[in-house]
Design a protein around this motif. Sequence first.
Motif, PDB file in Angstrom:
ATOM      1  N   GLY A  14     -62.367  31.541   2.042  1.00 47.76           N
ATOM      2  CA  GLY A  14     -62.457  32.805   2.768  1.00 47.76           C
ATOM      3  C   GLY A  14     -61.300  33.079   3.715  1.00 47.76           C
ATOM      4  O   GLY A  14     -61.402  33.947   4.577  1.00 47.76           O
ATOM      5  N   VAL A  15     -60.193  32.378   3.537  1.00 50.39           N
ATOM      6  CA  VAL A  15     -59.040  32.604   4.409  1.00 50.39           C
ATOM      7  C   VAL A  15     -58.522  34.046   4.282  1.00 50.39           C
ATOM      8  O   VAL A  15     -58.264  34.688   5.306  1.00 50.39           O
ATOM      9  CB  VAL A  15     -57.926  31.559   4.164  1.00 50.39           C
ATOM     10  N   SER A  80     -66.689  31.291   3.262  1.00 51.75           N
ATOM     11  CA  SER A  80     -66.592  30.887   1.857  1.00 51.75           C
ATOM     12  C   SER A  80     -67.072  32.010   0.951  1.00 51.75           C
ATOM     13  O   SER A  80     -68.113  32.629   1.191  1.00 51.75           O
ATOM     14  CB  SER A  80     -67.425  29.633   1.609  1.00 51.75           C
ATOM     15  N   ARG A  81     -66.292  32.257  -0.079  1.00 53.03           N
ATOM     16  CA  ARG A  81     -66.593  33.341  -1.022  1.00 53.03           C
ATOM     17  C   ARG A  81     -67.769  32.945  -1.900  1.00 53.03           C
ATOM     18  O   ARG A  81     -67.696  31.980  -2.641  1.00 53.03           O
ATOM     19  CB  ARG A  81     -65.367  33.615  -1.888  1.00 53.03           C
ATOM     20  N   GLU A  87     -71.240  26.696  -0.672  1.00 53.88           N
ATOM     21  CA  GLU A  87     -71.245  25.581   0.279  1.00 53.88           C
ATOM     22  C   GLU A  87     -72.549  24.817   0.129  1.00 53.88           C
ATOM     23  O   GLU A  87     -73.630  25.406   0.140  1.00 53.88           O
ATOM     24  CB  GLU A  87     -71.123  26.093   1.712  1.00 53.88           C
ATOM     25  N   THR A  88     -72.449  23.513   0.001  1.00 49.01           N
ATOM     26  CA  THR A  88     -73.660  22.710  -0.147  1.00 49.01           C
ATOM     27  C   THR A  88     -74.309  22.388   1.178  1.00 49.01           C
ATOM     28  O   THR A  88     -75.508  22.142   1.236  1.00 49.01           O
ATOM     29  CB  THR A  88     -73.351  21.400  -0.897  1.00 49.01           C
ATOM     30  N   PHE A  89     -73.533  22.396   2.267  1.00 52.11           N
ATOM     31  CA  PHE A  89     -74.117  22.107   3.566  1.00 52.11           C
ATOM     32  C   PHE A  89     -73.544  22.994   4.654  1.00 52.11           C
ATOM     33  O   PHE A  89     -74.246  23.808   5.220  1.00 52.11           O
ATOM     34  CB  PHE A  89     -73.938  20.621   3.942  1.00 52.11           C
ATOM     35  N   SER A 126     -68.828  37.402   2.869  1.00 54.25           N
ATOM     36  CA  SER A 126     -67.499  37.696   3.431  1.00 54.25           C
ATOM     37  C   SER A 126     -66.753  38.786   2.672  1.00 54.25           C
ATOM     38  O   SER A 126     -65.786  39.343   3.185  1.00 54.25           O
ATOM     39  CB  SER A 126     -66.650  36.427   3.490  1.00 54.25           C
ATOM     40  N   ARG A 127     -67.193  39.117   1.475  1.00 51.21           N
ATOM     41  CA  ARG A 127     -66.567  40.207   0.727  1.00 51.21           C
ATOM     42  C   ARG A 127     -66.961  41.567   1.299  1.00 51.21           C
ATOM     43  O   ARG A 127     -66.320  42.564   1.003  1.00 51.21           O
ATOM     44  CB  ARG A 127     -66.950  40.133  -0.749  1.00 51.21           C
TER      45      ARG A 127
END
Length: 176
Positions: A14-15, A80-81, A87-89, A126-127
């Motif tokens: 997500g940068v 994170s996209r 993401e697992t955690f 984040s999109r």
Amino acid sequence: FRVCMLCSLRDYKGVPELLRLAHQLADRPDIEFELVVSDEAPAVSAYFADRDRPANLVLTQGLTDASIAYARASVVVNLSRVDLCEETFGLTLLEAMAFGIPVIAPPVGGPAELVQHGVQGYLVDSRNADALRQAVLALAGDEALCMQMSHAGRAVARRLSPDAFQAAIRRAVLVP
């Protein structure tokens, strides 16, 4: 008010979305951004060679103690996209909550199990640039809301602390 993201320089983290958000809020001198990266200098130079780095973004690399970044943060984001990575955690989210920092996280995977939307922070894809911007602005403009989310986040962090896990394992193993 400082928006902080700790990650590696990967687009799926997500940068690009953080850079877009910083550009969108460039007219707000009260909001600054910090990107804490784990990458080495050559990788950082290569990543930003063809990207416009906003003036309101501080880039921190080589930080060996993440607590320094958390101490400066008003909100920690994990952008994170959801279409590229689940993401697992979300360890940075839990660490931020342990520091009493509200978070903005993806609405799927591990982060969705750590964060209740509107309680410890916000769950935002984040999109969705507008929703992301609105979440940051809501926190930047409401100290009482930040404090409320801070307390709720610390409660989650206590419940998921190593001591709490060890106690639960002992109870499970020692139960007759």
